[in-house]
Motif scaffolding. Structure first.
Motif, mmCIF file in Angstrom:
data_model
loop_
_atom_site.group_PDB
_atom_site.id
_atom_site.type_symbol
_atom_site.label_atom_id
_atom_site.label_comp_id
_atom_site.label_asym_id
_atom_site.label_seq_id
_atom_site.Cartn_x
_atom_site.Cartn_y
_atom_site.Cartn_z
ATOM 1 N N LEU A 24 0.828 -1.211 0.000
ATOM 2 C CA LEU A 24 0.000 0.000 0.000
ATOM 3 C C LEU A 24 0.864 1.263 0.000
ATOM 4 C CD1 LEU A 24 -2.530 -1.190 2.734
ATOM 5 C CD2 LEU A 24 -3.071 -0.894 0.310
ATOM 6 N N GLY A 25 2.193 1.059 0.037
ATOM 7 C CA GLY A 25 3.096 2.200 0.024
ATOM 8 C C GLY A 25 3.484 2.685 1.409
ATOM 9 N N ILE A 26 3.198 1.869 2.438
ATOM 10 C CA ILE A 26 3.538 2.273 3.814
ATOM 11 C C ILE A 26 5.000 1.912 4.092
ATOM 12 C CG2 ILE A 26 3.025 1.931 6.267
ATOM 13 C CD1 ILE A 26 0.141 1.181 5.402
ATOM 14 N N GLU A 27 5.772 2.880 4.566
ATOM 15 C CA GLU A 27 7.170 2.631 4.962
ATOM 16 C C GLU A 27 7.136 1.933 6.325
ATOM 17 O OE1 GLU A 27 10.452 1.722 5.598
ATOM 18 O OE2 GLU A 27 10.544 2.924 3.759
ATOM 19 N N MET A 28 7.544 0.648 6.334
ATOM 20 C CA MET A 28 7.331 -0.192 7.517
ATOM 21 C C MET A 28 8.520 -0.234 8.488
ATOM 22 S SD MET A 28 4.214 -1.380 7.285
ATOM 23 C CE MET A 28 4.111 -2.913 8.224
ATOM 24 N N SER A 29 9.574 0.521 8.205
ATOM 25 C CA SER A 29 10.751 0.474 9.085
ATOM 26 C C SER A 29 10.752 1.637 10.076
ATOM 27 C CB SER A 29 12.026 0.520 8.233
ATOM 28 O OG SER A 29 13.089 1.065 8.969
ATOM 29 N N LEU A 30 10.835 1.317 11.370
ATOM 30 C CA LEU A 30 10.901 2.368 12.390
ATOM 31 C C LEU A 30 12.155 3.217 12.236
ATOM 32 C CD1 LEU A 30 9.677 0.725 15.730
ATOM 33 C CD2 LEU A 30 8.590 2.547 14.416
ATOM 34 N N ALA A 31 13.236 2.581 11.835
ATOM 35 C CA ALA A 31 14.499 3.314 11.646
ATOM 36 C C ALA A 31 14.326 4.419 10.609
ATOM 37 C CB ALA A 31 15.614 2.362 11.229
ATOM 38 N N LYS A 32 13.576 4.117 9.539
ATOM 39 C CA LYS A 32 13.349 5.115 8.488
ATOM 40 C C LYS A 32 12.483 6.278 8.975
ATOM 41 C CE LYS A 32 15.195 2.962 4.715
ATOM 42 N NZ LYS A 32 14.546 1.826 4.081
ATOM 43 N N HIS A 33 11.766 6.040 10.080
ATOM 44 C CA HIS A 33 10.926 7.103 10.642
ATOM 45 C C HIS A 33 11.626 7.836 11.791
ATOM 46 C CE1 HIS A 33 7.421 6.190 8.214
ATOM 47 N NE2 HIS A 33 7.519 4.920 8.530
ATOM 48 N N GLY A 34 12.919 7.593 11.945
ATOM 49 C CA GLY A 34 13.677 8.372 12.919
ATOM 50 C C GLY A 34 13.875 7.731 14.277
ATOM 51 N N ALA A 35 13.417 6.502 14.443
ATOM 52 C CA ALA A 35 13.664 5.825 15.723
ATOM 53 C C ALA A 35 15.118 5.357 15.782
ATOM 54 C CB ALA A 35 12.733 4.619 15.869
ATOM 55 N N THR A 36 15.659 5.309 16.988
ATOM 56 C CA THR A 36 17.000 4.736 17.172
ATOM 57 C C THR A 36 16.871 3.477 18.012
ATOM 58 O OG1 THR A 36 17.446 5.919 19.233
ATOM 59 C CG2 THR A 36 18.023 7.052 17.181
ATOM 60 N N GLU A 37 17.878 2.620 17.907
ATOM 61 C CA GLU A 37 17.914 1.374 18.680
ATOM 62 C C GLU A 37 17.773 1.684 20.179
ATOM 63 O OE1 GLU A 37 18.348 -2.599 17.800
ATOM 64 O OE2 GLU A 37 19.637 -1.660 16.317
ATOM 65 N N ALA A 38 18.364 2.792 20.603
ATOM 66 C CA ALA A 38 18.352 3.165 22.026
ATOM 67 C C ALA A 38 16.955 3.563 22.519
ATOM 68 C CB ALA A 38 19.327 4.318 22.262
ATOM 69 N N ASP A 39 16.063 3.974 21.578
ATOM 70 C CA ASP A 39 14.696 4.369 21.969
ATOM 71 C C ASP A 39 13.842 3.165 22.377
ATOM 72 O OD1 ASP A 39 15.086 7.050 21.265
ATOM 73 O OD2 ASP A 39 14.432 6.718 19.183
ATOM 74 N N LEU A 40 14.169 2.005 21.820
ATOM 75 C CA LEU A 40 13.227 0.885 21.858
ATOM 76 C C LEU A 40 12.881 0.409 23.272
ATOM 77 C CD1 LEU A 40 14.411 -1.134 18.702
ATOM 78 C CD2 LEU A 40 12.817 0.791 18.834
ATOM 79 N N PRO A 41 13.851 0.302 24.198
ATOM 80 C CA PRO A 41 13.478 -0.127 25.552
ATOM 81 C C PRO A 41 12.486 0.817 26.236
ATOM 82 C CG PRO A 41 15.842 -0.375 25.219
ATOM 83 C CD PRO A 41 15.323 0.368 24.030
ATOM 84 N N ARG A 42 12.643 2.124 26.024
ATOM 85 C CA ARG A 42 11.685 3.078 26.605
ATOM 86 C C ARG A 42 10.299 2.863 26.001
ATOM 87 N NH1 ARG A 42 10.437 8.827 27.894
ATOM 88 N NH2 ARG A 42 8.217 8.586 28.334
ATOM 89 N N PHE A 43 10.252 2.702 24.664
ATOM 90 C CA PHE A 43 8.970 2.413 24.000
ATOM 91 C C PHE A 43 8.314 1.170 24.631
ATOM 92 C CE2 PHE A 43 10.456 4.211 19.583
ATOM 93 C CZ PHE A 43 10.452 5.489 20.113
ATOM 94 N N ALA A 44 9.143 0.126 24.804
ATOM 95 C CA ALA A 44 8.617 -1.153 25.299
ATOM 96 C C ALA A 44 8.073 -1.020 26.721
ATOM 97 C CB ALA A 44 9.701 -2.229 25.240
ATOM 98 N N ALA A 45 8.806 -0.294 27.568
ATOM 99 C CA ALA A 45 8.352 -0.098 28.954
ATOM 100 C C ALA A 45 7.025 0.669 28.976
ATOM 101 C CB ALA A 45 9.420 0.651 29.759
ATOM 102 N N ASP A 46 6.940 1.714 28.152
ATOM 103 C CA ASP A 46 5.715 2.524 28.108
ATOM 104 C C ASP A 46 4.527 1.708 27.591
ATOM 105 O OD1 ASP A 46 7.289 4.582 28.946
ATOM 106 O OD2 ASP A 46 6.677 6.006 27.402
ATOM 107 N N ALA A 47 4.758 0.972 26.502
ATOM 108 C CA ALA A 47 3.669 0.193 25.898
ATOM 109 C C ALA A 47 3.173 -0.884 26.863
ATOM 110 C CB ALA A 47 4.135 -0.444 24.592
ATOM 111 N N HIS A 48 4.105 -1.571 27.501
ATOM 112 C CA HIS A 48 3.761 -2.669 28.410
ATOM 113 C C HIS A 48 2.946 -2.165 29.604
ATOM 114 C CE1 HIS A 48 4.511 -5.933 31.416
ATOM 115 N NE2 HIS A 48 4.300 -6.666 30.343
ATOM 116 N N ALA A 49 3.145 -0.883 29.950
ATOM 117 C CA ALA A 49 2.448 -0.305 31.110
ATOM 118 C C ALA A 49 1.002 0.104 30.793
ATOM 119 C CB ALA A 49 3.224 0.905 31.623
ATOM 120 N N ILE A 50 0.621 0.091 29.516
ATOM 121 C CA ILE A 50 -0.761 0.489 29.160
ATOM 122 C C ILE A 50 -1.677 -0.720 29.379
ATOM 123 C CG2 ILE A 50 -2.253 1.517 27.373
ATOM 124 C CD1 ILE A 50 0.288 2.637 26.053
#
Length: 373
Positions: A323-349
């Motif tokens: 459908l033309g969706i860019e599926m890579s988080l890296a391409k959207h500006g995420a860094t490897e170092a961001d991911l643990p914070r994302f995971a902690a926040d998501a898991h807490a919802i």
């Protein structure tokens, strides 16, 4: 499922569907002396089509992810206009703000007073919701989400007092939505349906709406991305989005949306795009626990039959990427170092995570972000 849980369904008092139906708002409104239209700079261009009588005030400073200060500014505009009708003219962000403005502009209550379920005291102002995208289904529901920029989290308000008196689904308002936005919002609508369908809290009645929504996305999303003025496809997606909105009410979403939220609040990705990126991985993760329903989803989307977890993930990824969706988080500006914070926040919802058919540890969530990276 042995016995279905008790559910309560809220739907708009009146629903008008079809090309040109935006023009019905003025007729329905009748003799209003003051109307406040909440919009974005883009959707503000549709105000004349509402054919509103009386004084019309426009508030169009709504960003992609509305924050507390956005709501405060909209409430200030409402207090100046003293509307007897509030109209949300836009996508989910606009409609979410319109709900709260209609309920709170003439109330003693503040956002913090009404956060959570069933805290809104009442509403005396009429509310019309005119959808201009096919994604959130916010026009169908009783929830509003506002971002708290300090906490980097969404505040959820849920109340029957937030339901629209009138909802309008006019496919002509979506013709100008760009292909990338059409794709991402369409996957968001589908995710609402899929997550409610496979949820621990799923319900036979809501399953019916979910099935209809998933089939419509499978049939029409590719067509609407290719040709924005394909009226049948646009109308099909608006219905899918509405059905997804109905799924959100009594059942709600699950891990997919929980994992998407930090991508909105911290990485500032549009909500539909965030959902699309994680969708294939969550679908595959839940497959062993929700086997039959996942197989139904795969068939409705044309992904194939009897797929392994890896194949299911790859096929769903292909569905979104095609459908033309860019599926890579890296391409959207995420860094490897961001991911643990994302995971902690998501898991807490927990309000969403606890609905997920398969239990997810923080490491499971982190693995999904890594797979999306």
């Amino acid at each position: 499922m042995s016995s279905a849980p008790l559910i309560v369904l809220h739907q708009p008092k009146r629903l008008v569907i079809g090309a040109g139906s935006v023009g019905e708002v003025g007729n329905w409104a009748g003799a209003v002396s003051s109307a406040l239209v909440i919009a974005t700079p883009i959707t503000a261009g549709f105000v004349d089509r509402l054919k509103l009588p009386g004084k019309v005030t426009l508030f169009d400073a709504i960003p992609g992810e509305p924050e507390i200060e956005t709501l405060d500014a909209a409430l200030a505009a409402a207090r100046a206009a003293k509307p007897d009708l509030v109209i949300g003219l836009g996508g989910g962000s606009v409609m979410d703000v319109a709900k709260l403005v209609a309920a709170l502009w003439d109330s003693e209550q503040t956002l913090s007073d009404v956060a959570g379920p069933n805290k809104v005291a009442g509403r005396s102002t009429r509310l019309a919701q005119v959808a201009t995208t096919a994604g959130t289904g916010s026009e169908a529901g009783i929830r509003s989400l506002i971002t708290d920029p300090v906490k980097g989290a969404k505040i959820a308000v849920e109340s029957p007092h937030l339901i629209a008196d009138l909802a309008v689904l006019d496919p002509e308002l979506t013709y100008s939505v760009p292909p990338a936005v059409t794709a991402a919002t369409g996957v968001d609508a589908m995710a609402h349906c899929v997550e409610a369908f496979t949820s621990k809290r799923s319900h036979p009645m809501i399953d019916g709406f979910a099935r209809m929504g998933i089939h419509l996305v499978g049939k029409f999303l590719g067509r609407a991305v290719k040709d924005g003025a394909d009226r049948e496809a646009r109308e099909g997606l608006m219905l899918a989005s509405y059905y997804g909105g109905i799924c959100l009410g009594p059942v709600n979403t699950a891990a997919g949306h929980a994992i998407a939220y930090p991508l909105g609040t911290l990485l500032h990705l549009p909500h539909g795009l965030a959902n699309a990126i994680v969708f294939p991985h969550v679908l595959a993760f839940n497959a062993p626990v929700a086997k039959d329903k996942t197989a139904e989803v795969a068939q409705a989307l044309g992904l194939g039959q009897n797929l392994s977890q890896a194949d299911l993930s790859a096929q769903a990824h292909g569905f979104c990427a095609d459908l033309g969706i860019e599926m890579s988080l890296a391409k959207h500006g995420a860094t490897e170092a961001d991911l643990p914070r994302f995971a902690a926040d998501a898991h807490a919802i927990r309000r969403l995570m606890d609905n997920n058919p398969a239990d997810m540890s923080v490491d499971d969530v982190l693995a999904i972000y890594r797979a999306s990276f």
